[in-house]
Structure formats: C-alpha cells, structure tokens
Enzyme design. Structure first.
Site, short mmCIF file in Angstrom:
data_model
loop_
_atom_site.label_atom_id
_atom_site.label_comp_id
_atom_site.label_asym_id
_atom_site.label_seq_id
_atom_site.Cartn_x
_atom_site.Cartn_y
_atom_site.Cartn_z
CD GLU A 90 -2.98 -1.11 2.26
OE1 GLU A 90 -4.15 -1.38 1.93
OE2 GLU A 90 -2.65 -0.83 3.42
CB CYS A 103 3.04 7.46 3.24
SG CYS A 103 3.41 6.19 4.46
CB CYS A 110 6.36 -5.36 8.74
SG CYS A 110 7.56 -4.60 9.86
CB CYS A 114 5.15 -2.49 16.31
SG CYS A 114 6.86 -2.08 15.89
CB CYS A 117 2.09 -1.54 13.66
SG CYS A 117 2.31 -1.14 11.93
N GLY A 158 6.55 -2.13 6.11
CA GLY A 158 7.92 -2.64 6.08
C GLY A 158 8.90 -1.78 6.85
CD GLU A 159 12.92 -0.68 10.02
OE1 GLU A 159 11.94 -0.21 10.62
OE2 GLU A 159 13.94 0.01 9.77
CB SER A 190 10.02 6.16 9.44
OG SER A 190 9.56 5.93 10.75
CG LEU A 214 11.65 6.47 21.72
CD1 LEU A 214 12.96 5.72 21.65
CD2 LEU A 214 11.85 7.85 22.34
CG HIS A 215 6.21 4.12 18.93
ND1 HIS A 215 5.74 5.32 18.46
CD2 HIS A 215 6.41 3.36 17.82
CE1 HIS A 215 5.63 5.28 17.15
NE2 HIS A 215 6.05 4.11 16.72
CG ASN A 289 -3.99 6.58 13.48
OD1 ASN A 289 -4.76 7.53 13.64
ND2 ASN A 289 -2.77 6.74 13.00
CB CYS A 332 0.62 6.22 11.49
SG CYS A 332 1.15 7.78 10.88
N1 SAH Z 1 9.04 0.28 10.13
C1 SAH Z 1 9.25 1.70 10.08
C2 SAH Z 1 8.39 2.35 9.02
C3 SAH Z 1 6.91 2.37 9.32
S1 SAH Z 1 6.50 3.99 9.75
C4 SAH Z 1 9.02 2.29 11.45
O1 SAH Z 1 8.59 1.57 12.34
O2 SAH Z 1 9.32 3.46 11.65
C5 SAH Z 1 4.90 3.82 10.37
C6 SAH Z 1 4.75 4.64 11.62
O3 SAH Z 1 3.40 4.47 12.13
C7 SAH Z 1 5.68 4.14 12.70
O4 SAH Z 1 6.15 5.19 13.47
C8 SAH Z 1 4.73 3.26 13.47
O5 SAH Z 1 5.20 2.97 14.73
C9 SAH Z 1 3.49 4.09 13.47
N2 SAH Z 1 2.29 3.33 13.87
C10 SAH Z 1 2.12 2.00 13.79
N3 SAH Z 1 0.92 1.64 14.27
C11 SAH Z 1 0.31 2.78 14.65
C12 SAH Z 1 -0.97 3.07 15.20
N4 SAH Z 1 -1.85 2.11 15.45
N5 SAH Z 1 -1.26 4.35 15.46
C13 SAH Z 1 -0.37 5.34 15.19
N6 SAH Z 1 0.84 5.12 14.66
C14 SAH Z 1 1.19 3.86 14.40
#
Ligand code: SAH
Length: 341
Positions: A90, A103, A110, A114, A117, A158-159, A190, A214-215, A289, A332
């Site tokens: 996507e 994006c 992936c 996480c 996600c 993906g990463e 990212s 980071l989260h 989200n 995201c």
């Molecule tokens: N794998 C890379 C690229 C993906 S970026 C990375 O992790 O950075 C996608 C972004 O959306 C990341 O920062 C991810 O952590 C964030 N994300 C994933 N699930 C989400 C959610 N449910 N709500 C908000 N952000 C989210």
C-alpha cells in the site's frame, strides 16, 4: 534481470552501451523514465522500435498493478498494488495546503511485529526492489497530476533498514537531479530502531531526514510494545541516535505513539524529556490510530494537548501528527500488506 527502475544511472549507461548504444542514450532513457514518467518502454518514442523492444525484454518495468484506489473525505488517497508474484503493498498520498507527501512501502509485510501496528499482522513476505519502491512513486505521481508530490516518507509497510541497500538505491534515484530530483531534505526514512541501519546512514553523506519510532521512554514499556527492543534496546538506540546527530549535524525525529493508559502518563513525560533534552532531537506525537485487532486507543484530545504542553515546558521540541485517512484505513499503523475484508 533487474527491472528498469532498479537501475542506477551508471547501470543504465552500461546496459545501453552493452546494446551498442552511445552514452547520450542513457540521458534520454532517464528522461523518459523520471521526467516524462512513461509507464512502458513502448512510450519512449524518441528511441528506435528495436531498442524499445530490446529494453522491454531485458529490463521490464516492475509490476505494480493498481488493485484499489480509495479517497478519504480529507483528500488522502490510498493505493493498493499487486506485485508480479501476487504480493500486495500500500502507498498513501497525503496532500495538505503547503505540501503533498507520499508515504511508500519498503517491504511486502513486516517482520517486526509492533503490537499496535497492522503492517506486521500478516508477517513478512519479502523485500521490495528499488524499482518497486520507485514504481509506487511514479505511479502515484502520474495518478495525481497535475498536483506535484513534494515529500516522500518511508513510512508505509515494512522496515526500510531491513532492506537497506534497495532503499538507499531508491533514495539516490529519488534525489538524483536527472532522476526524480526530490531534495534529500524532503525524503524521510523511518525506522523501528535498527541500529546498524542508523550507523550506516550516518556515513552516507545524504541530507535525508531520519525518523525513529521510539513510542516508549522506558526499556520496560518499549519491550512491551515493540519486540525489536529486545535486539536493540532503548539505551543503545538513543546512543546511536545521538551519535548520528553529532556526526551528521542533523536533527533526529522521534515518533511517539500516544496510547491511552500506557504511553500517555506523567511518568512518560519525565522519562521522555530526560531522553530528549540537550541534543538535536525532536518528538512527533502520534495519537494511536485504531486497528481492529488491537485493544489500544488514543487518549482524549485534552490529554494529548497536555502531554505536548508538558514536553514543551520541559524544553522538548514537539509536534503533533494529525491523523489522515482514518476512514479508509490509510493512517499510520493501519496499512497492511494484504487487504483484509
Ligand atoms: N518500520 C518503520 C516504518 C513504518 S512507519 C518504522 O517503524 O518506523 C509507520 C509509523 O506508524 C511508525 O512510526 C509506526 O510505529 C506508526 N504506527 C504504527 N501503528 C500505529 C498506530 N496504530 N497508530 C499510530 N501510529 C502507528
């Protein structure tokens, strides 16, 4: 055989010279690909039919079949593509008044899992080629014409640092003045925190923006939310990021997800402020989200504003990401490698 969009400028030159073509032909081909943005070799009308046929056989275009294109009520557009082996990716186009961001995905699926996600739900399938990465950009550029795409973020499925070489090759073609000519500062990579990728990036000499997901601001919370923390713990990650900022003199952006009851606490404010203070760093807050498989929810708006204000009072540079395209699951964390019914 690589697809045609996976070839660097030098590789286009040598491919054409192997076909007995003069050096200037490479410039013409690049121009057809990245300036005129043709979608097949057939369209390169200044080349002889014989050469077009030869190119099409030896260096075909990557397959990105648009399966679904959806538009959100906020103008965000999500594209679902099928690749030549049936994998799906996507890509999301996010226009605002000042810019239009694309994006893009770097892998089909992936492997990092996480816990908030959707992109990891179907597991990891494979890396995208540089051409499949660029193919997303070119396809959407054609689809949204005459609106220009001004910014690229590697924040789709993906990463990127788990597919480092292909991503970097794509970045160089995005950035090349004879390629898509997008300024490096308008390209963001990212990562979920792959330290060797951050270290390699520091030595590339590119002005690309680095974002780190980071989260969480403590080892315990990050380990709970992101399995990757086991391999690359928060402490080492922060050390690598500070080193990146020192080496490149570029700011590192940290994405920080706000999950009700988990990451949006007074303790997290203190911990995050301590991590960020005193160096070239910035926080981008992302209210969680919704993903139907997970029981994580965003805090209410007041709590989000409070969190941001408290960080700012502590001297942390901080922005808030507005959710775009939630109604079409384009925000995201809502992207998947396959479309679930
Ligand atoms: N794998 C890379 C690229 C993906 S970026 C990375 O992790 O950075 C996608 C972004 O959306 C990341 O920062 C991810 O952590 C964030 N994300 C994933 N699930 C989400 C959610 N449910 N709500 C908000 N952000 C989210």
């Amino acid at each position: 055989m690589p697809d045609i969009l996976s070839l660097s400028k030098d590789e286009v030159i040598s491919a054409l010279s192997a076909m007995g073509e003069p050096a200037y032909r490479a410039k013409q081909v690049f121009d057809w690909l990245y300036v005129k943005k043709v979608s097949s070799c057939e369209g390169m009308s200044s080349l002889s039919k014989a050469l077009r046929d030869k190119l099409a056989v030896q260096y075909p275009f990557p397959v990105l079949t648009e399966k679904i294109a959806q538009e959100s009520k906020d103008g965000t557009r999500k594209f679902l593509f099928a690749l030549d082996d049936g994998e799906r990716i996507e890509t999301v186009f996010i226009p605002t008044e000042k810019r239009a961001t694309l994006c893009i995905s770097s892998q089909a699926g992936c492997k990092f899992g996480c816990t908030f996600c959707a992109s990891g739900l179907g597991g990891w399938k494979r890396n995208l080629t540089p051409g499949e990465i660029l193919g997303q950009v070119l396809h959407v550029m054609r689809a949204v014409r005459p609106t220009p795409v001004t910014h690229i973020v590697f924040m789709g499925v993906g990463e990127p640092f788990d597919n480092y070489d292909n991503v970097l090759k794509a970045v160089r073609l995005l950035n090349d003045k004879d390629g898509l000519n997008i300024a490096a500062r308008r390209i963001t990579i990212s990562t979920c925190g792959i330290i060797p990728g951050i270290e390699r990036m520091a030595s590339e000499g590119l002005q690309v923006e680095l974002s780190v997901s980071l989260h969480a601001a403590s080892e315990a919370m990050r380990a709970r939310l992101m399995p990757v923390n086991k391999k690359y713990p928060l402490k080492d990650l922060l050390r690598a990021c500070r080193k990146y900022a020192e080496t490149t003199n570029r700011q590192v952006t940290f994405e920080y997800i706000l999950i009700k009851g988990l990451t949006c606490t007074p303790q997290a404010i203190d911990e995050l402020s301590t991590l960020m203070r005193g160096w070239l760093s910035k926080v981008n807050l992302i209210p969680c989200n919704p993903v139907k498989e997970f029981a994580y929810y965003p805090p209410d708006t007041c709590a989000v504003e409070e969190f941001q204000k408290a960080l700012e009072r502590n001297g942390v540079i901080c922005t808030l990401r507005s959710a775009r395209g939630q109604d079409i699951s384009a925000a995201c964390g809502q992207l998947r490698h396959e479309r679930h019914a």
